[in-house]
Motif scaffolding. Structure first.
Motif, PDB file in Angstrom:
ATOM      1  N   CYS A   1       0.839  -1.202   0.000  1.00  0.00           N
ATOM      2  CA  CYS A   1       0.000   0.000   0.000  1.00  0.00           C
ATOM      3  C   CYS A   1       0.875   1.253   0.000  1.00  0.00           C
ATOM      4  CB  CYS A   1      -0.911   0.038   1.222  1.00  0.00           C
ATOM      5  SG  CYS A   1      -2.198  -1.196   1.191  1.00  0.00           S
ATOM      6  N   LEU A   2       1.886   1.221   0.842  1.00  0.00           N
ATOM      7  CA  LEU A   2       2.796   2.363   0.944  1.00  0.00           C
ATOM      8  C   LEU A   2       3.459   2.628  -0.409  1.00  0.00           C
ATOM      9  CD1 LEU A   2       3.954   4.295   3.095  1.00  0.00           C
ATOM     10  CD2 LEU A   2       5.880   2.723   3.327  1.00  0.00           C
ATOM     11  N   ALA A   3       3.924   1.534  -1.044  1.00  0.00           N
ATOM     12  CA  ALA A   3       4.602   1.686  -2.328  1.00  0.00           C
ATOM     13  C   ALA A   3       3.645   2.182  -3.404  1.00  0.00           C
ATOM     14  CB  ALA A   3       5.221   0.358  -2.752  1.00  0.00           C
ATOM     15  N   LEU A   4       2.353   1.865  -3.246  1.00  0.00           N
ATOM     16  CA  LEU A   4       1.375   2.298  -4.244  1.00  0.00           C
ATOM     17  C   LEU A   4       0.956   3.747  -4.026  1.00  0.00           C
ATOM     18  CD1 LEU A   4      -0.952  -0.822  -4.554  1.00  0.00           C
ATOM     19  CD2 LEU A   4       0.214   0.307  -6.433  1.00  0.00           C
TER      20      LEU A   4
ATOM     21  N   THR B   1      -0.284   6.624 -15.196  1.00  0.00           N
ATOM     22  CA  THR B   1       0.385   7.590 -16.071  1.00  0.00           C
ATOM     23  C   THR B   1       1.690   8.106 -15.487  1.00  0.00           C
ATOM     24  OG1 THR B   1      -0.886   9.414 -15.150  1.00  0.00           O
ATOM     25  CG2 THR B   1      -1.754   8.368 -17.133  1.00  0.00           C
ATOM     26  N   CYS B   2       1.759   8.292 -14.173  1.00  0.00           N
ATOM     27  CA  CYS B   2       2.937   8.942 -13.591  1.00  0.00           C
ATOM     28  C   CYS B   2       4.063   7.935 -13.393  1.00  0.00           C
ATOM     29  CB  CYS B   2       2.586   9.605 -12.277  1.00  0.00           C
ATOM     30  SG  CYS B   2       3.956  10.528 -11.589  1.00  0.00           S
ATOM     31  N   ALA B   3       4.974   7.867 -14.375  1.00  0.00           N
ATOM     32  CA  ALA B   3       6.024   6.850 -14.357  1.00  0.00           C
ATOM     33  C   ALA B   3       6.934   6.993 -13.151  1.00  0.00           C
ATOM     34  CB  ALA B   3       6.825   6.919 -15.656  1.00  0.00           C
ATOM     35  N   ILE B   4       7.255   8.225 -12.797  1.00  0.00           N
ATOM     36  CA  ILE B   4       8.185   8.435 -11.674  1.00  0.00           C
ATOM     37  C   ILE B   4       7.635   7.825 -10.394  1.00  0.00           C
ATOM     38  CG2 ILE B   4       9.048  10.212 -10.110  1.00  0.00           C
ATOM     39  CD1 ILE B   4      10.208  11.579 -12.245  1.00  0.00           C
ATOM     40  N   ALA B   5       6.358   8.114 -10.109  1.00  0.00           N
ATOM     41  CA  ALA B   5       5.757   7.599  -8.881  1.00  0.00           C
ATOM     42  C   ALA B   5       5.788   6.074  -8.873  1.00  0.00           C
ATOM     43  CB  ALA B   5       4.333   8.105  -8.747  1.00  0.00           C
ATOM     44  N   LEU B   6       5.507   5.472 -10.031  1.00  0.00           N
ATOM     45  CA  LEU B   6       5.486   4.008 -10.107  1.00  0.00           C
ATOM     46  C   LEU B   6       6.884   3.435  -9.918  1.00  0.00           C
ATOM     47  CD1 LEU B   6       3.013   3.629 -13.061  1.00  0.00           C
ATOM     48  CD2 LEU B   6       2.615   2.896 -10.712  1.00  0.00           C
ATOM     49  N   ILE B   7       7.868   4.087 -10.526  1.00  0.00           N
ATOM     50  CA  ILE B   7       9.233   3.578 -10.396  1.00  0.00           C
ATOM     51  C   ILE B   7       9.690   3.681  -8.943  1.00  0.00           C
ATOM     52  CG2 ILE B   7      11.636   3.965 -11.080  1.00  0.00           C
ATOM     53  CD1 ILE B   7      10.538   4.868 -13.813  1.00  0.00           C
ATOM     54  N   ILE B   8       9.380   4.812  -8.295  1.00  0.00           N
ATOM     55  CA  ILE B   8       9.760   4.958  -6.883  1.00  0.00           C
ATOM     56  C   ILE B   8       9.148   3.819  -6.067  1.00  0.00           C
ATOM     57  CG2 ILE B   8       9.457   6.377  -4.807  1.00  0.00           C
ATOM     58  CD1 ILE B   8       9.576   8.834  -6.650  1.00  0.00           C
ATOM     59  N   GLY B   9       7.828   3.608  -6.232  1.00  0.00           N
ATOM     60  CA  GLY B   9       7.148   2.554  -5.472  1.00  0.00           C
ATOM     61  C   GLY B   9       7.689   1.182  -5.794  1.00  0.00           C
TER      62      GLY B   9
ATOM     63  N   VAL C   1      10.659   0.271  -7.107  1.00  0.00           N
ATOM     64  CA  VAL C   1      12.027   0.050  -6.636  1.00  0.00           C
ATOM     65  C   VAL C   1      12.020  -0.173  -5.133  1.00  0.00           C
ATOM     66  CG1 VAL C   1      14.276   1.152  -6.346  1.00  0.00           C
ATOM     67  CG2 VAL C   1      13.102   1.266  -8.547  1.00  0.00           C
ATOM     68  N   TYR C   2      11.164   0.580  -4.422  1.00  0.00           N
ATOM     69  CA  TYR C   2      11.053   0.390  -2.971  1.00  0.00           C
ATOM     70  C   TYR C   2      10.678  -1.065  -2.654  1.00  0.00           C
ATOM     71  CZ  TYR C   2       8.974   0.615   1.686  1.00  0.00           C
ATOM     72  OH  TYR C   2       8.652   0.378   2.984  1.00  0.00           O
TER      73      TYR C   2
ATOM     74  N   ARG D   1      13.079  -3.687  -0.637  1.00  0.00           N
ATOM     75  CA  ARG D   1      12.608  -4.288   0.608  1.00  0.00           C
ATOM     76  C   ARG D   1      12.461  -5.809   0.477  1.00  0.00           C
ATOM     77  NH1 ARG D   1      12.513  -2.424   5.337  1.00  0.00           N
ATOM     78  NH2 ARG D   1      10.455  -3.236   5.828  1.00  0.00           N
ATOM     79  N   GLY D   2      12.611  -6.308  -0.746  1.00  0.00           N
ATOM     80  CA  GLY D   2      12.511  -7.754  -0.932  1.00  0.00           C
ATOM     81  C   GLY D   2      11.084  -8.261  -0.957  1.00  0.00           C
ATOM     82  N   ILE D   3      10.128  -7.356  -1.055  1.00  0.00           N
ATOM     83  CA  ILE D   3       8.730  -7.796  -1.076  1.00  0.00           C
ATOM     84  C   ILE D   3       8.354  -8.279  -2.469  1.00  0.00           C
ATOM     85  CG2 ILE D   3       6.362  -6.959  -0.892  1.00  0.00           C
ATOM     86  CD1 ILE D   3       7.447  -5.225   1.436  1.00  0.00           C
TER      87      ILE D   3
END
Lengths: 191, 233, 330
Positions: free
Chosen positions: C27-30, C203-211, C213-214, C218-220
């Motif tokens: 959820c946090l990553a999303l 649409t927002c690629a940056i937000a998706l990449i941040i989430g 990669v996180y 974290r290995g999730i």
């Protein structure tokens, strides 16, 4: 070459017999609980469908059409298929007892597998030539086998899950197949 | 089904129609059941065509049951069934071309509908003609009922229609008109958005699956009730 | 059931506490993508997210109460399903569609097969596919919202960052343009910021990449799946249209959302490392084939769904099964 590519992708994925045309549903639901039986059935069907496509084309071209007997198509085809299955069964028994052991049980069931008669009728409707017909029969059977194997693996996995009791057997199998069919919808328009 | 009683025309007929319904209880003839049930008229047409073939083939096989040798019975069945299917196919092409076109290759495929084959093998070949007709009628109409029901559900949700009539739109409009007239409002009738997937392949599988769950639940409840009654008696 | 998963290398559903922790981290990553969606598409995006999440939770709760099972709503898996479904809807989607999709996802795809961990197809994706097949007109991509009063400052800011701004890029989605064979009118900045048409969370690629990669760090999520998936798509398009085309293809449509968050779903992806690579490559190839040749402009959901279907088979053939170990798998 292009026609063959179209037939291959069309019969395997886009117009998959089970997932898009509802042909061969009875064996698809009936003998798909285990991977090995699904594989056996798939191989037997592949064999018979390829041979049936070949023979029914010859029957249509050299028997039904010249003598103006096109209306006898259904009877002629189903007889050809029944005879073919008998011959295959006897030949296997003699030539390869081990293969017969593996496929023997499925062979009698194939006569009433609508996929076999279905592919013969489709070949005639599409006006394929001998090679195209045979190839189409082979590819459609491969598509049937593919769907069957994927389904069998899913059912093996689901047999370990805690599904509600009333999902056991046919209801669960039908709903599983329905969800699978959603995934196959994505191939629409590929050819 | 009471097995100790002597079978009568009615009991055999009801057995096929309800207790051993080919679709819901015996799970036979799945391909046409799923493939053509996208419109009520299709279901009814396919059901009646199958019934006709079933009654005829049951009758003929029953008459010939002492003539056909056991060993060649399966090819004999195939020839009998295929002949009747061809007749029906040609009749439909001539008199109801629209239905014939919308059922397409699934009419010749009645030949391999396992219901007909199974009834020939397990009933007509062992029973007298009158009972065989009853069995054919019962099984055929049971099949017709099941696939018409399935067709109607799929057509209603998937296209908003029943036998081609836009039922949902008419109901919504009539309802809105009634509310407008009664409460002096000027509401616009909501537009029904048909769920197209219901008339496609996934919808067929899932609807039949859910229908089977319901039928099983009902028949289990009925069985429990019957068992409870027996205990009381 | 749980034994079936214990062979895997990654963290798995061992107990409720860890399921809950994993789902909370997802959820946090999303969250960044959702926030971006609300900023870009306005209040309707927020409404749809709320409706999907609420309906998913309520359907799971009601189902478990009615069938007298243990209530597991507090494992947050329904929240994740709701979020993913909402992210896959256009901001213009009607609310009733979000409700139908959520109910289908939870009940038909997940609970009928035994609940969390037992479903063989991703619930959110399956529901999206059903909605897409049924109401394709209503599911077509929405444009970013016209700059509303409430979000004025932020949207203005984002709009200025994305070259050309919001008004210019209304209309066709980047994929429509790309599939027509041109990268004209698209800017890398706009693709990264998400100021273009599409589903509300994709649409927002940056937000998706941040989430994403996180999650991988974290290995999730197992990094092999998104890496193989995205890598395959890149290679395919590189040979078809060059590096620029390939990069633009990666950043448009639902690829990033699908690769990071949906292809990595535990229950519906293979257990073994090799299996996961095969899974990712398969997703990438199918996405390429569907995007490039089939009816649908976006193949991401169908590609993942098809590989979900193939997952049990992949597992079957990649699972190491030496003699004597078979029984342990049970």
């Amino acid at each position: 070459m292009n026609t063959y590519m179209t037939i291959l992708i069309g019969s395997l994925l886009v117009n998959n017999f089970v997932m898009n045309k509802f042909l061969g549903i009875c064996p698809f639901l009936g003998v798909s609980k285990k991977f090995d039986t699904a594989l056996g059935m798939g191989m037997a069907v592949t064999f018979v469908m390829t041979a049936a496509s070949f023979v029914t084309w010859i029957v249509n071209e050299f028997l039904l059409l010249p003598f103006d007997l096109a209306y006898m198509q259904t009877i002629a085809y189903i007889l050809v298929i029944a005879v073919l299955v008998q011959i295959v069964e006897m030949a296997l028994k003699k030539l390869s007892p081990s293969l017969y052991q593996a496929l023997g049980v499925y062979l009698p069931l194939i006569t009433t597998n609508c996929a076999v008669l279905g592919v013969a009728i489709l070949n005639t409707d599409e006006g394929y030539n001998l090679l195209e017909s045979t190839f189409n029969g082979f590819c459609a059977a491969l598509g049937f086998t593919l769907a069957m194997l994927l389904f069998a693996c899913i059912r093996e996995k689901l047999s370990l899950a805690k599904m509600p009791k009333w999902m056991d057997g046919f209801p669960g199998a039908l709903i599983t197949a329905g969800l699978m069919a959603i995934a196959f919808q994505g191939f629409g328009g590929l050819i | 089904m009471a097995k100790n009683k002597k079978p009568t025309f009615l009991s055999v007929f009801l057995n096929g129609l309800i207790f051993e319904n080919p679709t819901f209880a015996l799970m036979l003839g799945m391909c046409p059941t799923l493939a053509i049930t996208i419109a009520g008229s299709n279901g009814l047409g396919m059901g009646l065509a199958t019934t006709a073939v079933l009654v005829c083939s049951n009758l003929l096989i029953s008459i010939l049951r002492n003539v056909i040798p056991d060993k060649v019975r399966i090819p004999a069945f195939i020839v009998v069934i295929a002949s009747f299917v061809t007749m029906i196919d040609l009749l439909l092409k001539a008199y109801i071309p629209a239905l014939s076109a919308s059922l397409g290759m699934y009419i010749p495929l009645i030949v391999v509908n396992c219901i007909i084959f199974a009834r020939a093998e397990s009933f007509a070949f062992k029973n007298p003609p009158v009972l065989s007709i009853a069995d054919g009628l019962g099984m055929g109409l049971g099949f017709t009922f099941a696939i018409t029901l399935l067709s109607c559900i799929r057509e209603l949700i998937g296209a908003g229609k029943l036998f081609g009539v836009e039922v949902i739109r008419l109901v919504l409009e009539a309802g809105t008109n009634w509310i407008n007239a009664t409460f002096n409002l000027e509401l616009v009738a909501p537009v029904y958005q048909p769920m197209a997937i219901m008339t496609q392949v996934p919808g067929g599988f899932v609807t039949l699956g859910i229908l089977l769950i319901l039928v099983n639940a009902i028949s289990n409840a009925a069985k429990k009730k019957a068992a409870a009654k027996e205990v009381q008696a | 059931m749980r034994n079936n998963f214990a062979v895997a290398s990654s963290p798995h559903l061992r107990s409720k506490a860890t399921t809950q922790r994993i789902m909370l981290e997802v959820c946090l990553a999303l969250a960044p993508a959702g926030i971006a969606g609300v900023i870009l598409f306005g209040w309707r995006a927020a409404l749809l997210i709320a409706v999907c999440v609420t309906t998913c939770i309520v359907s799971e709760l009601l189902w478990q109460l009615v069938t007298r099972q243990k209530v597991t709503v507090n494992d947050f898996s329904a929240v994740v399903t709701g979020l993913l479904l909402a992210y896959n809807l256009p901001a213009s989607a009607p609310v009733w569609m979000a409700v139908i999709g959520s109910v289908l996802a939870i009940i038909l795809v997940k609970q009928l097969f035994g609940g969390i961990g037992s479903n063989f197809m991703n619930p959110a994706l399956t529901a999206r596919a059903v909605l897409f097949i049924s109401w394709s007109a209503l599911m077509s991509a929405a444009d970013p919202a016209p700059i509303s009063a409430i979000y004025d400052p932020i949207a203005n800011f984002v709009g200025k960052l994305g070259a050309g701004g919001i008004d210019v890029l209304s209309g066709a989605t980047p994929l429509n343009a790309l599939n027509a064979g041109s990268t004209e009118g698209l800017s890398l900045m706009s693709l990264l910021m998400g100021t273009h048409g599409g589903m509300l969370g994709e649409t927002c690629a940056i937000a998706l990449i941040i989430g994403g990669v996180y999650l991988c760090i974290r290995g999730i999520a197992d990094w092999r799946i998104p890496a193989a998936f995205i890598g395959t798509v890149f290679v395919c398009y590189f040979f078809m249209g060059g590096a620029e085309m390939a990069l633009y293809q990666l950043l448009s449509g639902g690829l990033l959302l699908g690769a990071f968050f949906m292809a990595t779903d535990y229950a519906t992806s293979p257990i073994t490392g090799l299996g996961r690579v095969i899974f990712g490559v398969g997703c990438g190839l199918l996405l390429f084939v569907i995007r490039a040749f089939a009816n649908y402009p976006e193949g991401c959901s169908f590609a993942i769904l098809f590989m979900n279907v193939a997952t049990p088979m992949i597992d079957r053939f990649t699972m190491p099964r030496p003699f004597g170990e078979v029984k342990k798998h049970g």
